[in-house]
Design a protein around this motif. Structure first.
Motif, PDB file in Angstrom:
ATOM      1  N   LEU A 103      -4.202  -7.220 -19.750  1.00 51.89           N
ATOM      2  CA  LEU A 103      -3.259  -6.921 -18.678  1.00 51.89           C
ATOM      3  C   LEU A 103      -3.375  -5.468 -18.229  1.00 51.89           C
ATOM      4  O   LEU A 103      -3.425  -5.178 -17.025  1.00 51.89           O
ATOM      5  N   VAL A 104      -3.449  -4.559 -19.188  1.00 48.79           N
ATOM      6  CA  VAL A 104      -3.540  -3.134 -18.845  1.00 48.79           C
ATOM      7  C   VAL A 104      -4.854  -2.826 -18.122  1.00 48.79           C
ATOM      8  O   VAL A 104      -4.879  -2.117 -17.108  1.00 48.79           O
ATOM      9  N   VAL A 105      -5.958  -3.380 -18.625  1.00 48.69           N
ATOM     10  CA  VAL A 105      -7.259  -3.124 -17.991  1.00 48.69           C
ATOM     11  C   VAL A 105      -7.297  -3.715 -16.589  1.00 48.69           C
ATOM     12  O   VAL A 105      -7.839  -3.103 -15.649  1.00 48.69           O
ATOM     13  N   ALA A 106      -6.707  -4.889 -16.413  1.00 48.79           N
ATOM     14  CA  ALA A 106      -6.685  -5.497 -15.071  1.00 48.79           C
ATOM     15  C   ALA A 106      -5.833  -4.678 -14.102  1.00 48.79           C
ATOM     16  O   ALA A 106      -6.196  -4.516 -12.928  1.00 48.79           O
ATOM     17  N   MET A 112     -10.005  -5.044  -7.773  1.00 50.70           N
ATOM     18  CA  MET A 112     -10.418  -6.350  -8.285  1.00 50.70           C
ATOM     19  C   MET A 112      -9.303  -7.369  -8.112  1.00 50.70           C
ATOM     20  O   MET A 112      -9.547  -8.526  -7.723  1.00 50.70           O
ATOM     21  N   LEU A 113      -8.064  -6.969  -8.396  1.00 52.79           N
ATOM     22  CA  LEU A 113      -6.937  -7.888  -8.251  1.00 52.79           C
ATOM     23  C   LEU A 113      -6.765  -8.330  -6.801  1.00 52.79           C
ATOM     24  O   LEU A 113      -6.472  -9.507  -6.530  1.00 52.79           O
ATOM     25  N   LEU A 114      -6.945  -7.396  -5.869  1.00 54.96           N
ATOM     26  CA  LEU A 114      -6.837  -7.756  -4.452  1.00 54.96           C
ATOM     27  C   LEU A 114      -7.933  -8.734  -4.036  1.00 54.96           C
ATOM     28  O   LEU A 114      -7.672  -9.706  -3.313  1.00 54.96           O
ATOM     29  N   ARG A 115      -9.148  -8.488  -4.489  1.00 56.21           N
ATOM     30  CA  ARG A 115     -10.241  -9.389  -4.122  1.00 56.21           C
ATOM     31  C   ARG A 115     -10.070 -10.766  -4.761  1.00 56.21           C
ATOM     32  O   ARG A 115     -10.351 -11.782  -4.130  1.00 56.21           O
ATOM     33  N   VAL A 116      -9.633 -10.792  -6.014  1.00 63.21           N
ATOM     34  CA  VAL A 116      -9.399 -12.092  -6.665  1.00 63.21           C
ATOM     35  C   VAL A 116      -8.262 -12.833  -5.978  1.00 63.21           C
ATOM     36  O   VAL A 116      -8.338 -14.053  -5.753  1.00 63.21           O
ATOM     37  N   VAL A 170     -17.256  -6.730 -15.296  1.00 56.80           N
ATOM     38  CA  VAL A 170     -17.104  -5.402 -15.902  1.00 56.80           C
ATOM     39  C   VAL A 170     -15.726  -5.256 -16.535  1.00 56.80           C
ATOM     40  O   VAL A 170     -15.584  -4.744 -17.657  1.00 56.80           O
ATOM     41  N   VAL A 171     -14.702  -5.719 -15.830  1.00 56.49           N
ATOM     42  CA  VAL A 171     -13.337  -5.634 -16.360  1.00 56.49           C
ATOM     43  C   VAL A 171     -13.196  -6.498 -17.608  1.00 56.49           C
ATOM     44  O   VAL A 171     -12.585  -6.096 -18.610  1.00 56.49           O
ATOM     45  N   PHE A 172     -13.782  -7.694 -17.583  1.00 54.69           N
ATOM     46  CA  PHE A 172     -13.702  -8.598 -18.734  1.00 54.69           C
ATOM     47  C   PHE A 172     -14.396  -7.996 -19.952  1.00 54.69           C
ATOM     48  O   PHE A 172     -13.833  -8.005 -21.064  1.00 54.69           O
TER      49      PHE A 172
END
Length: 226
Positions: A103-106, A112-116, A170-172
């Protein structure tokens, strides 16, 4: 000879199918077993997880120490034993730590959140338009002929692969690396003997509290009698 070769091929296919089904069944059983073990009831208290003891809530110096003070032939066995004990005892806590790290990394990657989120909206609109083609008629112009379902699916698959490879991967990997380092450090350094002592400490505090309440009740009863 040709018949025996075909017979061997069929046996290989049957054996491969059996191995694949057995592996999938094993993985399913393992996942279900982990789900049964990861519950709120098995979530250990934060003071026990961090080695905090006493009324002052200070970190105990004996809570974290290496499994072996010297490097010898018994060190690997001690290391594996401690890992297995801590993983069995703090499994729900480790799952919570992993979820928190993800959660913190995301949240540190808002792009990335906007694109997802945008990609999920496009997929939702695609399925909605596939179920009702009249939604693609805008100003008497049918965009369903310009973008048929197969072309929309292809475009969305390409966009999904791009977002997964260049944004989510990368985030994962970062979240997996951070959570793995934290969990391995805790599982290898947290002393199970101190966990037992802290559990006894908590039980002793609870018993003392119960004894205090009983004494209070006795005092109240005596005062009422007087």
């Amino acid at each position: 000879v040709h018949f025996s070769g075909g017979h061997n091929t069929s046996e290989r296919i049957i054996l491969t199918t059996f191995l694949v089904s057995f592996t999938l069944q094993l993985k399913t059983n393992s996942v279900s077993h982990l789900r049964e073990r990861i519950t709120v009831d098995t979530l250990r208290p934060l003071p026990m997880f961090l080695g905090i003891t006493g009324p002052s809530f200070c970190f105990s110096p004996d809570a974290f120490n290496p499994p072996s003070k010297r490097i010898d032939k018994m060190a690997p066995d001690k290391f594996r034993t401690r890992l297995s004990l801590n993983f069995a005892f703090f499994l729900s806590n480790y799952a919570l730590v992993t979820a928190g790290v993800f959660l913190v990394v995301a949240l540190t990657h808002p792009g990335m959140l906007l694109r997802v989120g945008g990609l999920l909206c496009f997929w939702y609109l695609h399925f909605l338009a596939s179920a009702n083609e009249s939604l693609l008629v805008i100003y008497s112009r049918d965009f369903g002929n310009i973008l048929p379902p197969s072309r929309r699916t292809l475009i969305l698959n390409i966009m999904s692969a791009w977002v997964i490879l260049f944004d989510c991967l990368v985030v994962f990997l970062s979240a997996v690396t951070i959570s793995t380092v934290i969990i391995l450090f805790h599982a290898s350094m947290r002393d199970p003997k101190h966990v037992e002592k802290s559990g006894a400490f908590h039980r002793r505090v609870d018993s003392d509290d119960e004894g205090t309440e009983t004494d209070d009740e006795v005092i109240v009863n005596r005062s009422d009698a007087l």
